[in-house]
Design a protein around this motif. Structure first.
Motif, PDB file in Angstrom:
ATOM      1  N   LEU A 116      25.081  26.179  44.922  1.00  0.00           N
ATOM      2  CA  LEU A 116      25.128  27.437  44.393  1.00  0.00           C
ATOM      3  C   LEU A 116      25.772  27.336  43.115  1.00  0.00           C
ATOM      4  N   ASP A 117      25.033  28.027  42.126  1.00  0.00           N
ATOM      5  CA  ASP A 117      25.713  28.268  40.602  1.00  0.00           C
ATOM      6  C   ASP A 117      26.660  29.139  40.404  1.00  0.00           C
ATOM      7  N   HIS A 118      27.822  28.814  39.808  1.00  0.00           N
ATOM      8  CA  HIS A 118      28.784  29.605  39.483  1.00  0.00           C
ATOM      9  C   HIS A 118      28.230  30.729  38.712  1.00  0.00           C
ATOM     10  N   VAL A 119      27.527  30.101  37.676  1.00  0.00           N
ATOM     11  CA  VAL A 119      27.191  31.389  36.795  1.00  0.00           C
ATOM     12  C   VAL A 119      25.375  31.048  36.715  1.00  0.00           C
ATOM     13  N   THR A 120      24.782  31.751  37.059  1.00  0.00           N
ATOM     14  CA  THR A 120      23.390  31.442  36.831  1.00  0.00           C
ATOM     15  C   THR A 120      22.772  31.201  35.505  1.00  0.00           C
ATOM     16  N   SER A 121      21.935  30.230  35.033  1.00  0.00           N
ATOM     17  CA  SER A 121      21.300  29.768  33.983  1.00  0.00           C
ATOM     18  C   SER A 121      20.237  31.002  33.503  1.00  0.00           C
ATOM     19  N   PRO A 122      19.353  31.253  34.304  1.00  0.00           N
ATOM     20  CA  PRO A 122      18.361  32.147  33.573  1.00  0.00           C
ATOM     21  C   PRO A 122      18.866  33.459  33.415  1.00  0.00           C
ATOM     22  N   THR A 123      19.495  34.054  34.517  1.00  0.00           N
ATOM     23  CA  THR A 123      19.916  35.510  34.756  1.00  0.00           C
ATOM     24  C   THR A 123      21.339  35.750  34.369  1.00  0.00           C
ATOM     25  N   GLY A 124      22.252  34.616  33.916  1.00  0.00           N
ATOM     26  CA  GLY A 124      23.528  34.946  33.524  1.00  0.00           C
ATOM     27  C   GLY A 124      24.517  35.697  34.561  1.00  0.00           C
ATOM     28  N   LEU A 125      24.273  35.412  35.752  1.00  0.00           N
ATOM     29  CA  LEU A 125      25.065  36.147  36.787  1.00  0.00           C
ATOM     30  C   LEU A 125      26.344  35.225  37.195  1.00  0.00           C
ATOM     31  N   VAL A 126      27.511  35.886  37.221  1.00  0.00           N
ATOM     32  CA  VAL A 126      28.688  35.380  37.693  1.00  0.00           C
ATOM     33  C   VAL A 126      28.902  35.561  39.164  1.00  0.00           C
ATOM     34  N   LEU A 127      28.376  34.423  40.125  1.00  0.00           N
ATOM     35  CA  LEU A 127      28.051  34.547  41.706  1.00  0.00           C
ATOM     36  C   LEU A 127      29.632  34.721  41.987  1.00  0.00           C
ATOM     37  N   PRO A 128      29.616  35.367  43.354  1.00  0.00           N
ATOM     38  CA  PRO A 128      30.860  35.406  44.043  1.00  0.00           C
ATOM     39  C   PRO A 128      31.015  34.037  44.753  1.00  0.00           C
ATOM     40  N   VAL A 129      31.314  33.073  44.204  1.00  0.00           N
ATOM     41  CA  VAL A 129      31.547  31.836  44.704  1.00  0.00           C
ATOM     42  C   VAL A 129      32.817  31.826  45.591  1.00  0.00           C
ATOM     43  N   GLU A 130      33.894  32.234  45.350  1.00  0.00           N
ATOM     44  CA  GLU A 130      34.981  32.332  46.224  1.00  0.00           C
ATOM     45  C   GLU A 130      34.484  32.665  47.475  1.00  0.00           C
ATOM     46  N   GLN A 131      34.011  33.887  47.793  1.00  0.00           N
ATOM     47  CA  GLN A 131      33.651  34.369  48.904  1.00  0.00           C
ATOM     48  C   GLN A 131      32.466  33.337  49.641  1.00  0.00           C
ATOM     49  N   LEU A 132      31.682  33.186  48.998  1.00  0.00           N
ATOM     50  CA  LEU A 132      30.589  32.240  49.561  1.00  0.00           C
ATOM     51  C   LEU A 132      31.127  30.812  49.807  1.00  0.00           C
TER      52      LEU A 132
END
Length: 400
Positions: free
Chosen positions: A161-177
Motif C-alpha cells: 500500500l502506498d502511504h502517498v500515491t504517486s500519480p494521484t497524490g492521495l494520502v491513504l489511511p494507512v494507519e487504519q488499513l
C-alpha cells in the motif's frame, strides 16, 4: 504571463531560476548546504578510501541510522539504508516464500515499478496479484478502506500500500488499513516513498510489518538515499537484493539484518551519511521546525489545488484531509495513445516547459486519453508558481 515571485527560501537550492519547478515529488531537489556536507564526506572518503570504508563506515552508518530512526519514530535496529524505496520493496517481495494460489494485494494507484516487482515475484510461484480499484475522484478515505478490505481473502499473504500515491497524490489511511489487515492476518508493506518529510511519521506506532521510504524526496537528501524499516518479528525474513559478505559473516556483535544490508558491495555511501544534515537543515528553515515546514507545504498544496481547480473549472477530486504536499487535478483529455514508458513525458509537459518555463508532470490517469496534472509544494515554491501554471494550462488546453 504572470511574473514569478520565488519563495525567499529558494536561495538555498541550486534549481535553475528560469524554470518554475513544480515536480519535487519525482526526484526531489537537494539544497546547497546538504550538497556541501556530502562533498565533505566524499573528500574524506577519497583521502583514504580503505580507512573510510573498512574502519569508519560502520560507525558512520550507525550514526546516520540513529538520526533517521529518531526522525521517523523508528527502531534503529530495524532500519537499514537502501538506494531508494523501490529497492526496499524489491528486497521484501523477493524474500517472500510464496506458494501457488497465494495472493498479493495492491491498489490501482500503486507505483508502476512496484507493481512490476509484484508481478515478477508472483509469476514463478504461481501466486496472484489482486488489484483493488480505488475511485478517483473520491469522496472520503472510507472508499479506500472499503476497496482494499473488499479484496482480502484467506489467501492474501501481503498488501502493498502506498502511504502517498504517486500519480494521484492521495494520502491513504494507512494507519487504519495496517490495523484492519493485521486483524485479518495480512502483513502490510507500506510504500512510503513520499511520506518522510511530507507527513509526521511514527513507524513504531504504525506497526506495519515493512515500511519503505525515500530520503531524497521531501527530506531533500542526495539522490541514492532510501530506507527499509522492519518490524521486530519480521527482521529475520528479509534479505537484501544484493547478497554480499554479510551472508556468511561469523560476527555476533551485530544483527544479520545490519550485516547484510550495510554492505552490499562497493558504492558511494555519502547519500546515506548526508541524511542527518538534511534533517537538520530542513528542520531549521522555519522557526517552528519540521512541523511548520510540513504545515506550510501542505497549506500551499491546498492553495495550489484551489487555484488550478478554479482555473480549469473542475471540482477538487478528494477531501482536504487526503492532501499532503502533492495535489493532483484532472485535465481535459489528451491523446488516446499510451506512453511507451511511465518516464515518457506527455506532450503537454514539453509544451509547458518550452513555452512557459514550467516543469510539472502530466500523468495518464486512469488510462489515456484521460490525464491529470500533479503539483508538488516545497519550501522553494510560492503561490505565484501555481498561478503561472494555471494560466499556462488554460492557454494550452484552450488552444487544443
Amino acid at each position: 504571463m504572470i511574473a514569478r515571485m520565488p519563495s525567499s527560501l529558494a536561495r538555498f537550492w541550486t534549481l535553475d531560476p528560469a524554470v518554475v519547478f513544480l515536480n519535487h515529488g519525482s526526484f526531489g531537489a537537494c539544497p546547497r548546504p546538504v550538497l556541501d556536507a556530502q562533498q565533505r564526506l566524499r573528500e574524506r572518503l577519497e583521502r583514504q578510501p580503505v580507512h573510510f570504508m573498512v574502519r569508519d563506515l560502520e560507525g558512520l552508518l550507525d550514526g546516520a541510522r540513529g538520526a533517521l530512526a529518531a526522525f521517523l519514530g523508528a527502531e534503529s535496529e530495524g532500519l537499514v539504508f537502501v538506494t531508494n524505496a523501490t529497492t526496499a520493496v524489491n528486497a521484501v517481495l523477493r524474500s517472500l516464500a510464496l506458494a501457488p494460489g497465494d495472493e498479493l494485494l495492491v491498489t490501482d494507484h500503486a507505483y508502476n515499478a512496484c507493481r512490476n516487482a509484484l508481478a515478477f515475484v508472483a509469476a514463478p510461484a504461481r501466486a496472484r496479484v489482486v488489484v483493488a480499484p480505488v475511485p478517483f475522484p473520491l469522496a472520503s478515505a472510507d472508499a479506500v478502506v472499503e476497496a482494499v478490505l473488499g479484496r482480502v481473502t484467506p489467501r492474501t499473504r501481503l498488501a502493498l500500500l502506498d502511504h502517498v500515491t504517486s500519480p494521484t497524490g492521495l494520502v491513504l489511511p494507512v494507519e487504519q488499513l495496517v490495523r484492519e489487515l493485521a486483524a485479518r492476518g495480512v502483513d502490510t508493506l507500506v510504500d512510503g516513498a513520499h511520506a518522510p518529510g511530507m507527513l509526521p511519521l511514527d513507524l513504531r506506532a504504525l506497526g506495519a510489518a515493512y515500511y519503505a521510504g525515500n530520503c531524497h524526496k521531501w527530506l531533500c537528501a542526495p539522490k541514492g538515499a532510501g530506507f527499509l524499516h522492519l518490524r521486530r518479528d519480521r527482521r529475520d525474513r528479509v534479505r537484501p537484493v544484493v547478497i554480499s559478505h554479510g551472508a556468511n559473516s561469523s560476527r555476533t556483535d551485530r544483527s544479520r539484518l545490519l550485516l547484510e544490508f550495510d554492505w552490499t558491495g562497493s558504492h558511494d555511501p555519502t547519500p546515506y551519511l548526508s541524511v542527518p544534515e538534511a534533517i537538520r537543515f530542513l528542520g531549521g528553515l522555519l522557526p517552528g521546525g519540521w512541523p511548520e515546514l510540513m504545515a506550510r507545504n501542505r497549506a500551499l498544496a491546498l492553495e495550489a489545488r484551489r487555484i488550478l481547480c478554479e482555473a480549469l473549472a473542475v471540482t477538487p477530486p478528494c477531501p482536504d484531509e487526503m492532501i499532503g504536499s502533492l495535489a493532483t487535478v484532472p485535465l481535459p483529455d489528451g491523446s488516446a495513445a499510451s506512453p511507451r514508458s511511465p518516464l515518457d513525458p506527455d506532450p503537454l509537459c514539453d509544451a509547458l516547459l518550452a513555452r512557459f518555463g514550467i516543469e510539472v508532470p502530466i500523468f495518464p490517469w486512469p488510462a489515456p486519453p484521460r490525464r491529470v496534472v500533479r503539483v508538488s509544494c516545497q519550501a522553494y515554491n510560492a503561490r505565484e508558481d501555481y498561478e503561472r501554471l494555471a494560466a499556462a494550462l488554460v492557454s494550452l488546453t484552450r488552444d487544443g
